[in-house]
Design a protein around this motif. Structure first.
Motif, PDB file in Angstrom:
ATOM      1  N   ASP A 127       0.825  -1.211   0.000  1.00 31.54           N
ATOM      2  CA  ASP A 127       0.000   0.000   0.000  1.00 31.54           C
ATOM      3  C   ASP A 127       0.857   1.258   0.000  1.00 31.54           C
ATOM      4  OD1 ASP A 127      -2.545  -1.018  -0.191  1.00 31.54           O
ATOM      5  OD2 ASP A 127      -2.775  -1.292   1.967  1.00 31.54           O
ATOM      6  N   ASP A 128       1.885   1.284   0.858  1.00 29.59           N
ATOM      7  CA  ASP A 128       2.751   2.458   0.947  1.00 29.59           C
ATOM      8  C   ASP A 128       3.522   2.673  -0.345  1.00 29.59           C
ATOM      9  OD1 ASP A 128       1.801   2.551   3.464  1.00 29.59           O
ATOM     10  OD2 ASP A 128       3.705   2.170   4.492  1.00 29.59           O
ATOM     11  N   GLU A 129       3.988   1.588  -0.960  1.00 31.03           N
ATOM     12  CA  GLU A 129       4.748   1.713  -2.200  1.00 31.03           C
ATOM     13  C   GLU A 129       3.867   2.259  -3.325  1.00 31.03           C
ATOM     14  OE1 GLU A 129       8.278   1.242  -4.564  1.00 31.03           O
ATOM     15  OE2 GLU A 129       7.867   1.328  -2.413  1.00 31.03           O
ATOM     16  N   VAL A 130       2.626   1.807  -3.408  1.00 27.52           N
ATOM     17  CA  VAL A 130       1.712   2.304  -4.438  1.00 27.52           C
ATOM     18  C   VAL A 130       1.387   3.779  -4.197  1.00 27.52           C
ATOM     19  CG1 VAL A 130      -0.641   2.088  -5.333  1.00 27.52           C
ATOM     20  CG2 VAL A 130       0.741   0.047  -4.960  1.00 27.52           C
ATOM     21  N   LEU A 131       1.177   4.168  -2.951  1.00 26.51           N
ATOM     22  CA  LEU A 131       0.909   5.570  -2.643  1.00 26.51           C
ATOM     23  C   LEU A 131       2.080   6.457  -3.051  1.00 26.51           C
ATOM     24  CD1 LEU A 131      -0.924   7.688  -1.345  1.00 26.51           C
ATOM     25  CD2 LEU A 131       0.133   7.155   0.863  1.00 26.51           C
TER      26      LEU A 131
ATOM     27  N   TYR B 215       4.508  10.360  -7.038  1.00 31.23           N
ATOM     28  CA  TYR B 215       5.485  10.649  -8.091  1.00 31.23           C
ATOM     29  C   TYR B 215       4.784  10.963  -9.409  1.00 31.23           C
ATOM     30  CZ  TYR B 215       8.497   9.563 -12.030  1.00 31.23           C
ATOM     31  OH  TYR B 215       9.145   9.614 -13.225  1.00 31.23           O
ATOM     32  N   LEU B 216       3.766  10.178  -9.776  1.00 31.39           N
ATOM     33  CA  LEU B 216       3.064  10.391 -11.035  1.00 31.39           C
ATOM     34  C   LEU B 216       2.256  11.689 -11.008  1.00 31.39           C
ATOM     35  CD1 LEU B 216       1.899   6.749 -11.799  1.00 31.39           C
ATOM     36  CD2 LEU B 216       3.592   8.088 -13.061  1.00 31.39           C
ATOM     37  N   THR B 217       1.824  12.122  -9.828  1.00 33.39           N
ATOM     38  CA  THR B 217       1.135  13.404  -9.723  1.00 33.39           C
ATOM     39  C   THR B 217       2.043  14.547 -10.140  1.00 33.39           C
ATOM     40  OG1 THR B 217      -0.277  12.562  -7.944  1.00 33.39           O
ATOM     41  CG2 THR B 217      -0.065  14.950  -8.144  1.00 33.39           C
ATOM     42  N   ILE B 218       3.311  14.481  -9.734  1.00 31.13           N
ATOM     43  CA  ILE B 218       4.277  15.511 -10.125  1.00 31.13           C
ATOM     44  C   ILE B 218       4.539  15.449 -11.624  1.00 31.13           C
ATOM     45  CG2 ILE B 218       6.644  16.323  -9.804  1.00 31.13           C
ATOM     46  CD1 ILE B 218       6.519  15.292  -6.961  1.00 31.13           C
ATOM     47  N   GLU B 219       4.722  14.244 -12.148  1.00 26.38           N
ATOM     48  CA  GLU B 219       4.974  14.121 -13.580  1.00 26.38           C
ATOM     49  C   GLU B 219       3.756  14.534 -14.402  1.00 26.38           C
ATOM     50  OE1 GLU B 219       7.751  13.996 -14.595  1.00 26.38           O
ATOM     51  OE2 GLU B 219       8.941  12.221 -14.130  1.00 26.38           O
TER      52      GLU B 219
ATOM     53  N   ARG C 169      -0.359  14.474 -21.981  1.00 23.92           N
ATOM     54  CA  ARG C 169       0.437  13.416 -22.607  1.00 23.92           C
ATOM     55  C   ARG C 169       0.543  12.179 -21.730  1.00 23.92           C
ATOM     56  NH1 ARG C 169       5.963  16.160 -23.586  1.00 23.92           N
ATOM     57  NH2 ARG C 169       6.508  13.992 -24.118  1.00 23.92           N
ATOM     58  N   LEU C 170       0.293  12.318 -20.438  1.00 23.98           N
ATOM     59  CA  LEU C 170       0.441  11.198 -19.501  1.00 23.98           C
ATOM     60  C   LEU C 170      -0.903  10.852 -18.890  1.00 23.98           C
ATOM     61  CD1 LEU C 170       2.036   9.196 -17.729  1.00 23.98           C
ATOM     62  CD2 LEU C 170       2.445  11.088 -16.138  1.00 23.98           C
ATOM     63  N   SER C 171      -1.274   9.602 -19.020  1.00 26.08           N
ATOM     64  CA  SER C 171      -2.435   9.068 -18.316  1.00 26.08           C
ATOM     65  C   SER C 171      -2.037   7.737 -17.695  1.00 26.08           C
ATOM     66  CB  SER C 171      -3.635   8.897 -19.258  1.00 26.08           C
ATOM     67  OG  SER C 171      -3.318   7.970 -20.295  1.00 26.08           O
TER      68      SER C 171
ATOM     69  N   ILE D 207       8.322   2.578 -12.614  1.00 28.30           N
ATOM     70  CA  ILE D 207       7.337   3.517 -13.146  1.00 28.30           C
ATOM     71  C   ILE D 207       8.030   4.746 -13.710  1.00 28.30           C
ATOM     72  CG2 ILE D 207       5.443   5.039 -12.476  1.00 28.30           C
ATOM     73  CD1 ILE D 207       4.405   2.880 -10.685  1.00 28.30           C
ATOM     74  N   GLU D 208       9.081   5.204 -13.062  1.00 24.70           N
ATOM     75  CA  GLU D 208       9.854   6.324 -13.607  1.00 24.70           C
ATOM     76  C   GLU D 208      10.473   5.939 -14.948  1.00 24.70           C
ATOM     77  OE1 GLU D 208      13.598   9.263 -12.392  1.00 24.70           O
ATOM     78  OE2 GLU D 208      12.699   7.920 -10.918  1.00 24.70           O
ATOM     79  N   ASN D 209      10.912   4.705 -15.058  1.00 26.41           N
ATOM     80  CA  ASN D 209      11.437   4.213 -16.332  1.00 26.41           C
ATOM     81  C   ASN D 209      10.366   4.263 -17.419  1.00 26.41           C
ATOM     82  OD1 ASN D 209      14.174   3.527 -16.469  1.00 26.41           O
ATOM     83  ND2 ASN D 209      13.705   1.431 -17.072  1.00 26.41           N
ATOM     84  N   ALA D 210       9.132   3.871 -17.040  1.00 31.25           N
ATOM     85  CA  ALA D 210       8.040   3.891 -18.010  1.00 31.25           C
ATOM     86  C   ALA D 210       7.742   5.306 -18.495  1.00 31.25           C
ATOM     87  CB  ALA D 210       6.793   3.261 -17.391  1.00 31.25           C
ATOM     88  N   VAL D 211       7.809   6.272 -17.590  1.00 37.68           N
ATOM     89  CA  VAL D 211       7.584   7.669 -17.980  1.00 37.68           C
ATOM     90  C   VAL D 211       8.731   8.175 -18.849  1.00 37.68           C
ATOM     91  CG1 VAL D 211       7.343  10.026 -17.103  1.00 37.68           C
ATOM     92  CG2 VAL D 211       6.176   8.148 -15.946  1.00 37.68           C
ATOM     93  N   HIS D 212       9.934   7.864 -18.438  1.00 34.14           N
ATOM     94  CA  HIS D 212      11.118   8.407 -19.115  1.00 34.14           C
ATOM     95  C   HIS D 212      11.272   7.841 -20.522  1.00 34.14           C
ATOM     96  CE1 HIS D 212      14.994  10.275 -19.541  1.00 34.14           C
ATOM     97  NE2 HIS D 212      15.612   9.118 -19.668  1.00 34.14           N
TER      98      HIS D 212
END
Length: 390
Positions: free
Chosen positions: A244-248, A253-257, A264-266, A289-294
């Motif tokens: 739970d903590d890791e997903v939160l 992080y995705l909120t900032i991105e 462009r990001l969903s 997940i950062e890798n997926a965004v990058h």
């Protein structure tokens, strides 16, 4: 005239002294219990007993013993009168080893944190007791009944052999764990370098600067999310945390991105079957997940979707992260540092039970992480529990 003899000193028996003694005893018991809950990262000693519930430990114990039995059977000449007794003893050791692993699996959690003598007593006592039980069971089918002195003489070498094999295996696995500690520390440093990428920090700060005049409240919330992220980044990444903590953390992080990449990001979260109490290493999913965004969203000018699916199947947890592949290959391909670091940390934490696989199919790049479902009652911050003012 009465003469009084020498008076004997009276021992004080005030209620205050009894209360003080009771408080000291309770404090000593609390300190002992707190010491048993200490983590390795807080300076606790390595446990004597290996993780007998781990598949890798079972393989490392049973495979060499079975290979030894086969080698012994192969070396024995055919038709030799002493071949069967030796082979029978070897088979008994194998049975005792399998039974010891089964018993020590839950027993390790009970004795872990106690003095090393208690842990060694459990690690050697369980195989010895099982060796005696198996020996007595075998002696019951012997053609000639052994008397008590001869029976003890017959059991002695078998119990000593079981104790010697148990000591050898425990010491081997303990030394292996000690040898892995430098690699674990090095893997932590590499993981930190892979996660705290300069471009993420610079882009986040530029996003906040752009929001300062247009939406100060949103800029403040973004800075708070950024502070939470870097506070977790600085923690010990070897500590196990609930899923739970890791997903939160990944959502923060995705909120900032999302503020930077806008439409462009969903992100599509599929968490209906997620076991929130499953334990995993801290910051295991965020680098993926950062890798997926990058690599999946930033290189493209078109909107893209990242899909995160977390499910539980039996006693295993499965995490599936998918991102779109760019239309053109990147000018500078990635060095796969995040993937290699996550794979190493899975291996260090779960041994052969942790897996990380990647596949590119139908225009999607997927990272699939699997690890055993564990929900041990562990305190993530023991120091705060022991002393809130520290």
């Amino acid at each position: 005239m009465n003469e009084s003899g020498p008076s004997r000193p009276q021992t004080p028996t005030s209620p205050g002294l009894a209360v003080a003694v009771g408080a000291a005893t309770a404090a000593g018991d609390a300190d002992a219990a707190a010491a048993r809950r200490r983590r390795l990262t807080d300076g606790a000693d390595l446990p004597v007993l290996p993780d007998c519930c781990n598949l890798g430990t079972v393989v490392r114990v049973l495979v060499p013993l079975n290979l030894g039995v086969l080698l012994l059977f192969w070396l024995m000449p055919a038709g030799h009168d002493e071949a069967w007794p030796l082979l029978e003893t070897a088979l008994q050791v194998d049975v005792v080893a399998a039974g010891s692993l089964l018993v020590l699996c839950p027993l390790r959690r009970i004795v872990n944190g106690y003095p090393r003598s208690v842990q060694w007593a459990a690690g050697l006592g369980v195989p010895v007791i099982l060796a005696i039980i198996v020996g007595l069971f075998t002696a019951g089918f012997a053609p000639t009944r052994l008397e008590a002195p001869l029976l003890l003489f017959w059991l002695l070498p078998r119990t000593l052999l079981a104790a010697a094999v148990a000591w050898t295996m425990i010491e081997f696995l303990r030394l292996r764990q000690v040898a892995l500690q430098p690699s674990q520390a090095e893997g932590r440093l590499q993981a930190l370098q892979a996660r705290i990428r300069p471009h993420f920090l610079f882009n986040s700060l530029n996003t906040v600067l752009g929001l300062m005049r247009a939406d100060p409240r949103q800029a403040e919330r973004t800075l708070e999310n950024l502070a939470d992220l870097f506070r977790v980044f600085m923690k010990d990444s070897r500590e196990l945390v609930p899923l739970d903590d890791e997903v939160l953390l990944c959502k923060e992080y995705l909120t900032i991105e999302k503020l930077r990449l806008t439409d462009r990001l969903s992100v599509r979260w599929e968490l209906d079957g997620m076991p929130g109490d499953a334990l995993l290493p801290s910051l295991l999913l965020q680098p993926l997940i950062e890798n997926a965004v990058h690599h999946g969203i930033e290189p493209s000018t078109q909107p893209g979707e990242i899909r995160v699916s977390i499910t539980k199947s039996g006693d295993r947890v499965r995490v599936d992260i998918a991102n779109p592949l760019p239309d053109a290959p990147p000018v500078r391909p990635g060095n796969h540092m995040a993937l290699s670091n996550v794979r190493e940390r899975l291996d260090l934490t779960f041994d052969v039970e942790g897996q990380l696989d990647t596949v590119a199919v139908d225009g999607q790049f997927r990272v699939i992480v699997q690890f055993p479902y564990r929900k041990e009652r562990r305190r993530r911050d023991v120091r705060r529990t022991i002393d809130s003012d520290r």
